[in-house]
Design a protein around this motif. Sequence first.
Motif, PDB file in Angstrom:
ATOM      1  N   LEU A   1      -3.820   1.213   2.238  1.00 37.07           N
ATOM      2  CA  LEU A   1      -2.860   1.166   3.348  1.00 37.07           C
ATOM      3  C   LEU A   1      -2.676  -0.254   3.869  1.00 37.07           C
ATOM      4  O   LEU A   1      -1.556  -0.658   4.197  1.00 37.07           O
ATOM      5  N   ALA A   2      -3.757  -1.020   3.941  1.00 41.38           N
ATOM      6  CA  ALA A   2      -3.641  -2.421   4.369  1.00 41.38           C
ATOM      7  C   ALA A   2      -2.785  -3.207   3.390  1.00 41.38           C
ATOM      8  O   ALA A   2      -1.979  -4.045   3.790  1.00 41.38           O
ATOM      9  N   TYR A   3      -2.919  -2.917   2.121  1.00 44.61           N
ATOM     10  CA  TYR A   3      -2.132  -3.606   1.096  1.00 44.61           C
ATOM     11  C   TYR A   3      -0.649  -3.235   1.192  1.00 44.61           C
ATOM     12  O   TYR A   3       0.227  -4.096   1.079  1.00 44.61           O
ATOM     13  N   LEU A   4      -0.379  -1.939   1.402  1.00 43.56           N
ATOM     14  CA  LEU A   4       1.008  -1.474   1.387  1.00 43.56           C
ATOM     15  C   LEU A   4       1.751  -1.682   2.699  1.00 43.56           C
ATOM     16  O   LEU A   4       2.961  -1.950   2.685  1.00 43.56           O
ATOM     17  N   LEU A   5       1.079  -1.565   3.823  1.00 38.44           N
ATOM     18  CA  LEU A   5       1.778  -1.537   5.101  1.00 38.44           C
ATOM     19  C   LEU A   5       1.758  -2.845   5.882  1.00 38.44           C
ATOM     20  O   LEU A   5       2.610  -3.058   6.744  1.00 38.44           O
ATOM     21  N   LEU A   6       0.787  -3.693   5.639  1.00 30.64           N
ATOM     22  CA  LEU A   6       0.673  -4.913   6.432  1.00 30.64           C
ATOM     23  C   LEU A   6       1.274  -6.106   5.696  1.00 30.64           C
ATOM     24  O   LEU A   6       1.323  -6.134   4.465  1.00 30.64           O
ATOM     25  N   GLU A   7       1.706  -7.075   6.457  1.00 29.04           N
ATOM     26  CA  GLU A   7       2.341  -8.261   5.897  1.00 29.04           C
ATOM     27  C   GLU A   7       1.383  -8.998   4.956  1.00 29.04           C
ATOM     28  O   GLU A   7       0.224  -9.229   5.289  1.00 29.04           O
ATOM     29  N   THR A   8       1.885  -9.386   3.802  1.00 35.43           N
ATOM     30  CA  THR A   8       1.068 -10.048   2.788  1.00 35.43           C
ATOM     31  C   THR A   8       0.472 -11.347   3.320  1.00 35.43           C
ATOM     32  O   THR A   8       1.153 -12.134   3.978  1.00 35.43           O
TER      33      THR A   8
ATOM     34  N   TYR B   1      -5.993  -8.959   5.845  1.00 36.82           N
ATOM     35  CA  TYR B   1      -7.367  -9.282   5.448  1.00 36.82           C
ATOM     36  C   TYR B   1      -8.379  -8.485   6.266  1.00 36.82           C
ATOM     37  O   TYR B   1      -9.408  -8.050   5.746  1.00 36.82           O
ATOM     38  N   ALA B   2      -8.084  -8.268   7.542  1.00 36.06           N
ATOM     39  CA  ALA B   2      -8.959  -7.434   8.373  1.00 36.06           C
ATOM     40  C   ALA B   2      -8.960  -5.997   7.846  1.00 36.06           C
ATOM     41  O   ALA B   2     -10.000  -5.340   7.824  1.00 36.06           O
ATOM     42  N   GLY B   3      -7.806  -5.511   7.425  1.00 36.20           N
ATOM     43  CA  GLY B   3      -7.721  -4.170   6.832  1.00 36.20           C
ATOM     44  C   GLY B   3      -8.524  -4.069   5.549  1.00 36.20           C
ATOM     45  O   GLY B   3      -9.204  -3.063   5.300  1.00 36.20           O
ATOM     46  N   PHE B   4      -8.454  -5.117   4.712  1.00 40.37           N
ATOM     47  CA  PHE B   4      -9.258  -5.132   3.484  1.00 40.37           C
ATOM     48  C   PHE B   4     -10.746  -5.096   3.822  1.00 40.37           C
ATOM     49  O   PHE B   4     -11.527  -4.374   3.199  1.00 40.37           O
TER      50      PHE B   4
END
Length: 103
Positions: free
Chosen positions: A56-63, A69-72
Motif C-alpha cells: 500500500l505504501a508503494y501504490l498509494l504514497l508519492e514516490t 519510506y515510513a510506510g516501507f
Amino acid sequence: MSAHCPSCGQPALALWKKAFLSPLAPVPCESCDIELKVTWAAYLRAISMGSILFLLAYLLLETDSLMQYAGFGMGFIVMLIGQVYFMPLEPVVDHSNNDSVDG
C-alpha cells in the motif's frame, strides 16, 4: 526472551533469530538439538499484514517521499513482529528412516 521448542518446551532460540527464520532452512533447538522448521503457510500468514502495508505504501504514497519510506519501514516492522509472535515452530520429521518395501 526466546521462542519455545514445541518438542521439549524449553527456550529454542532467541526472538531476534526467529525474526529472520525462513522455511528454507531448519535450525536446531538450543535446548534439545531437535531440528525446528517453519512451514510456508505459517511464514506467509505471519508476514501477510506487513506485506500489505508495504504494498500500500508503494501504490498509494508519492514516490521517494518521506511518507512512502515510513510506510516501507512500518511494513517491515509489522513483518518482523508477525514472524516473532505469530509464526509457530515445528519439529522436522525425518522420513528417511522408514523401512518401507515397494511392491
